[in-house]
Design a protein around this motif. Structure first.
Motif, PDB file in Angstrom:
ATOM      1  N   GLU A 146      11.205  -1.863   4.460  1.00 32.19           N
ATOM      2  CA  GLU A 146      11.067  -3.335   4.096  1.00 32.19           C
ATOM      3  C   GLU A 146       9.727  -3.824   4.171  1.00 32.19           C
ATOM      4  O   GLU A 146       8.778  -3.440   4.723  1.00 32.19           O
ATOM      5  CB  GLU A 146      11.896  -4.322   4.833  1.00 32.19           C
ATOM      6  CG  GLU A 146      13.229  -3.871   5.017  1.00 32.19           C
ATOM      7  CD  GLU A 146      13.920  -4.781   6.042  1.00 32.19           C
ATOM      8  OE1 GLU A 146      14.959  -5.545   5.780  1.00 32.19           O
ATOM      9  OE2 GLU A 146      13.656  -4.648   7.138  1.00 32.19           O
ATOM     10  N   CYS A 147       9.283  -4.980   3.323  1.00 35.78           N
ATOM     11  CA  CYS A 147       8.073  -5.574   3.359  1.00 35.78           C
ATOM     12  C   CYS A 147       8.147  -6.505   4.388  1.00 35.78           C
ATOM     13  O   CYS A 147       9.298  -6.715   4.936  1.00 35.78           O
ATOM     14  CB  CYS A 147       7.518  -6.013   2.040  1.00 35.78           C
ATOM     15  SG  CYS A 147       8.422  -7.311   1.535  1.00 35.78           S
ATOM     16  N   HIS A 148       7.187  -7.400   4.574  1.00 41.96           N
ATOM     17  CA  HIS A 148       7.054  -8.239   5.877  1.00 41.96           C
ATOM     18  C   HIS A 148       8.279  -9.333   5.662  1.00 41.96           C
ATOM     19  O   HIS A 148       8.787  -9.972   6.262  1.00 41.96           O
ATOM     20  CB  HIS A 148       5.829  -9.107   5.831  1.00 41.96           C
ATOM     21  CG  HIS A 148       5.405  -9.910   4.840  1.00 41.96           C
ATOM     22  ND1 HIS A 148       4.849  -9.189   3.750  1.00 41.96           N
ATOM     23  CD2 HIS A 148       5.365 -11.290   4.652  1.00 41.96           C
ATOM     24  CE1 HIS A 148       4.603 -10.077   2.727  1.00 41.96           C
ATOM     25  NE2 HIS A 148       4.966 -11.398   3.162  1.00 41.96           N
TER      26      HIS A 148
ATOM     27  N   ILE B 229      14.476  -2.712   0.875  1.00 41.73           N
ATOM     28  CA  ILE B 229      13.523  -1.583   1.279  1.00 41.73           C
ATOM     29  C   ILE B 229      12.815  -1.307  -0.232  1.00 41.73           C
ATOM     30  O   ILE B 229      13.623  -1.078  -1.102  1.00 41.73           O
ATOM     31  CB  ILE B 229      14.264  -0.508   1.788  1.00 41.73           C
ATOM     32  CG1 ILE B 229      14.752  -0.757   3.139  1.00 41.73           C
ATOM     33  CG2 ILE B 229      13.205   0.886   1.947  1.00 41.73           C
ATOM     34  CD1 ILE B 229      15.589   0.070   3.694  1.00 41.73           C
ATOM     35  N   HIS B 230      11.504  -1.544  -0.136  1.00 43.63           N
ATOM     36  CA  HIS B 230      11.039  -1.302  -1.541  1.00 43.63           C
ATOM     37  C   HIS B 230      10.773   0.534  -1.647  1.00 43.63           C
ATOM     38  O   HIS B 230      10.144   1.091  -0.842  1.00 43.63           O
ATOM     39  CB  HIS B 230       9.399  -1.638  -1.323  1.00 43.63           C
ATOM     40  CG  HIS B 230       9.237  -3.327  -1.636  1.00 43.63           C
ATOM     41  ND1 HIS B 230       9.308  -3.685  -2.797  1.00 43.63           N
ATOM     42  CD2 HIS B 230       9.151  -4.284  -0.758  1.00 43.63           C
ATOM     43  CE1 HIS B 230       9.336  -4.948  -2.729  1.00 43.63           C
ATOM     44  NE2 HIS B 230       8.977  -5.256  -1.673  1.00 43.63           N
ATOM     45  N   ILE B 231      11.264   0.779  -2.889  1.00 43.15           N
ATOM     46  CA  ILE B 231      11.295   2.372  -3.195  1.00 43.15           C
ATOM     47  C   ILE B 231      10.053   2.434  -4.335  1.00 43.15           C
ATOM     48  O   ILE B 231      10.273   1.926  -5.135  1.00 43.15           O
ATOM     49  CB  ILE B 231      12.546   2.789  -3.687  1.00 43.15           C
ATOM     50  CG1 ILE B 231      13.715   2.313  -2.853  1.00 43.15           C
ATOM     51  CG2 ILE B 231      12.655   4.262  -3.960  1.00 43.15           C
ATOM     52  CD1 ILE B 231      14.057   3.260  -1.570  1.00 43.15           C
TER      53      ILE B 231
ATOM     54  N   GLN C 151      12.064  -9.024  -8.798  1.00 36.40           N
ATOM     55  CA  GLN C 151      10.799  -8.840  -8.206  1.00 36.40           C
ATOM     56  C   GLN C 151      10.837  -9.595  -6.780  1.00 36.40           C
ATOM     57  O   GLN C 151      11.215 -10.778  -6.641  1.00 36.40           O
ATOM     58  CB  GLN C 151       9.720  -9.331  -9.117  1.00 36.40           C
ATOM     59  CG  GLN C 151       8.289  -8.796  -8.675  1.00 36.40           C
ATOM     60  CD  GLN C 151       7.189  -9.092  -9.682  1.00 36.40           C
ATOM     61  OE1 GLN C 151       7.455  -9.407 -10.759  1.00 36.40           O
ATOM     62  NE2 GLN C 151       6.186  -9.391  -8.883  1.00 36.40           N
ATOM     63  N   CYS C 152      10.158  -8.874  -5.758  1.00 35.97           N
ATOM     64  CA  CYS C 152       9.933  -9.590  -4.460  1.00 35.97           C
ATOM     65  C   CYS C 152       8.939 -10.542  -4.388  1.00 35.97           C
ATOM     66  O   CYS C 152       7.925 -10.329  -5.135  1.00 35.97           O
ATOM     67  CB  CYS C 152       9.905  -8.301  -3.661  1.00 35.97           C
ATOM     68  SG  CYS C 152       9.655  -8.807  -1.603  1.00 35.97           S
ATOM     69  N   GLU C 153       9.051 -11.444  -3.620  1.00 32.60           N
ATOM     70  CA  GLU C 153       7.847 -12.714  -3.572  1.00 32.60           C
ATOM     71  C   GLU C 153       6.700 -11.921  -2.988  1.00 32.60           C
ATOM     72  O   GLU C 153       5.786 -12.576  -3.173  1.00 32.60           O
ATOM     73  CB  GLU C 153       8.711 -13.620  -2.405  1.00 32.60           C
ATOM     74  CG  GLU C 153       9.443 -14.626  -3.279  1.00 32.60           C
ATOM     75  CD  GLU C 153      10.035 -15.404  -2.260  1.00 32.60           C
ATOM     76  OE1 GLU C 153       9.526 -16.083  -1.723  1.00 32.60           O
ATOM     77  OE2 GLU C 153      11.285 -15.951  -2.455  1.00 32.60           O
ATOM     78  N   CYS C 154       6.793 -10.659  -2.279  1.00 31.19           N
ATOM     79  CA  CYS C 154       5.474 -10.153  -1.650  1.00 31.19           C
ATOM     80  C   CYS C 154       4.586  -9.663  -3.013  1.00 31.19           C
ATOM     81  O   CYS C 154       3.465  -9.475  -2.769  1.00 31.19           O
ATOM     82  CB  CYS C 154       5.868  -9.018  -0.839  1.00 31.19           C
ATOM     83  SG  CYS C 154       6.521  -7.617  -1.892  1.00 31.19           S
ATOM     84  N   GLY C 155       5.015  -9.781  -4.085  1.00 30.35           N
ATOM     85  CA  GLY C 155       4.056  -9.169  -5.219  1.00 30.35           C
ATOM     86  C   GLY C 155       4.401  -7.770  -5.606  1.00 30.35           C
ATOM     87  O   GLY C 155       4.007  -7.494  -6.697  1.00 30.35           O
TER      88      GLY C 155
HETATM   89 ZN   LIG Z   1       8.454  -7.260  -0.807  1.00 34.34          ZN
END
Ligand SMILES: [Zn+2]
Length: 435
Positions: A250-252, A257-259, A312-316
């Motif tokens: 996962e990111c923070h 989990i980003h694949i 899309q995840c908020e982490c960019g």
């Molecule tokens: Zn993310």
């Protein structure tokens, strides 16, 4: 200040460009495996598909599935696409049933694996200045060496303790200032238990702030317990030995989990029909490797049950996410015709404060009927309370399990420490019907 992205160009690549990249890589992969592997040539022939039939990304569904059974049938190296003297490393997974499975790597494959983990570890805020204690097993198992190389790549310091020798792990964690630990969630809970007995508080007496936990299914409730009791952030990590080993976290933001889509093309299917399920629906994860050469994977059925999230995840990061692994198709137990995943049982138990961290599910057959017993430890303080309280607690656990699982389970409360601990993957299910 830590880098926000390890590879910003790839990690934030616009989705259309990512798809184009996947498409190009898929085309060359299919041509490559067809030309370099008798196994795949034969499979394609059986499925009536030629490399030229694969033009668009969506054409991937024309390709046949592969599975662990193929790996076993071609043991040890029948699915490899390179001569053996190009292999720089082997990993071997112990088969609980049948033959083990062998995975081989070129130098490029090891580099891809390392790159994938470098992106992942950076995404949870680790980097130079961190001390990462790798408590996954080293050796034939992919966990230890995988994390090791990834952690070194981002400039962190590696403390390669491997699994086991728990008191020493805790001493070293204090003496060398480990800021992150990589191990199974059940082993981390055990480390915490041993630390408490030694009079060490992970929260106050160590610098630990992150756990990279995986290699067994675990629940959101267990994450909450780990974080509340130790003050660390617990991140989910995923990968299978066939895919290389642990690859993605996962990111923070801890929300899936980003694949990395430039490295793997993923699908989620209904394991019975082989058809894709809708995004957001539960199914089996199927992976096609896009940058792996000794042992590429074409539509490999991982056996892991998850949910795909293409938002899309908020982490960019633009890459797709999978939700926490809910279980494995082969972990799923069928009790009186109802599918039960150990992770469902776990999520119920971990919500009940009087219940400890360890449990076991025992399934047996009495006459024609399946009987499921959930054996679970209570906490120290609950244990020292009155017997009458334990009886109502046991009824309450049974009631909550029935709500979620839709079947009646017998609940057996046991004293703290009664269930055997593991330094690797915990044995959560004992199915006596198979004995
Ligand atoms: Zn993310």
């Amino acid at each position: 200040m830590f880098a926000e992205y390890w590879n910003p160009y790839i990690e934030r690549m616009p989705i259309e460009d990512l798809h184009k990249l996947q498409e190009e890589r898929l085309r060359s992969l299919v041509r490559y495996v067809h030309d370099h592997s008798r196994f795949y040539r034969q499979r394609f022939q059986e499925a009536g598909v030629e490399p030229d039939d694969i033009k668009k990304l969506s054409d991937v569904t024309k390709l046949p599935f592969t599975s662990k059974r193929d790996l076993r049938n071609t043991y040890p190296t029948g699915m490899f696409c390179i001569p053996e003297n190009w292999v720089v490393r082997y990993h071997v997974s112990s088969g609980t049933t049948g033959k083990p499975t062998v995975v081989g790597y070129t130098q490029g494959d090891v580099d891809m694996w390392t790159e994938s983990l470098a992106r992942a570890l950076t995404s949870i805020g680790l980097g130079r200045g961190d001390v990462i204690q790798v408590s996954y097993g080293y050796g034939l198992f992919t966990g230890g060496l995988g994390l090791h190389y990834g952690a070194e790549r981002i400039g962190a310091t590696v403390l390669p303790t491997g699994a086991g020798n728990t008191e020493r792990q805790i001493e070293l964690m204090q003496d060398l200032g480990s800021t992150a630990i990589a191990c199974t969630p059940s082993y981390f809970l055990y480390i915490n238990e041993v630390a408490q007995k030694m009079g060490v508080s992970i929260r106050n007496d160590t610098k630990l702030r992150a756990g990279i936990l995986g290699a067994e299914p675990w629940s959101e409730e267990t994450r909450k317990r780990i974080e509340d009791s130790t003050g660390i952030k617990a991140y989910d990590i995923f990968g299978t030995s066939e895919m290389s080993g642990p690859l993605f976290t996962e990111c923070h933001l801890q929300n899936g989990i980003h694949i990395w889509a430039d490295l793997f093309l993923i699908e989620v299917i209904d394991p019975k029909t082989g058809m894709r399920v809708e995004d957001g629906e539960r199914g089996e994860l199927v992976v096609t490797s896009l940058d792996k050469w000794a042992f590429p994977l074409i539509r490999y059925k991982t056996g892991d049950i998850t949910i795909l999230n293409n938002e899309q995840c908020e982490c960019g990061r633009t890459h797709p996410r999978i939700m926490r692994i809910l279980g494995r198709t082969d972990d799923m137990i069928i009790v009186r015709g109802i599918n039960v995943f150990p992770s469902q049982v776990e999520s119920v138990l971990m919500r009940i404060p009087e219940i400890g961290d360890n449990y076991q599910i025992i399934v047996d057959r009495k006459g024609p009927l399946d009987v499921m017993t959930v054996k679970v430890e209570v906490t120290e303080s609950t244990f020292s309370d009155k017997i009458a309280d334990l009886m109502s607690l046991s009824r309450e656990v049974g009631r909550q399990l029935k709500n979620v699982l839709n079947i009646t389970a017998e609940v057996e409360l046991v004293e703290p420490g009664a269930i055997p601990r593991s330094e690797g993957k915990a044995q959560r299910v004992i199915d006596m019907r198979r004995v």
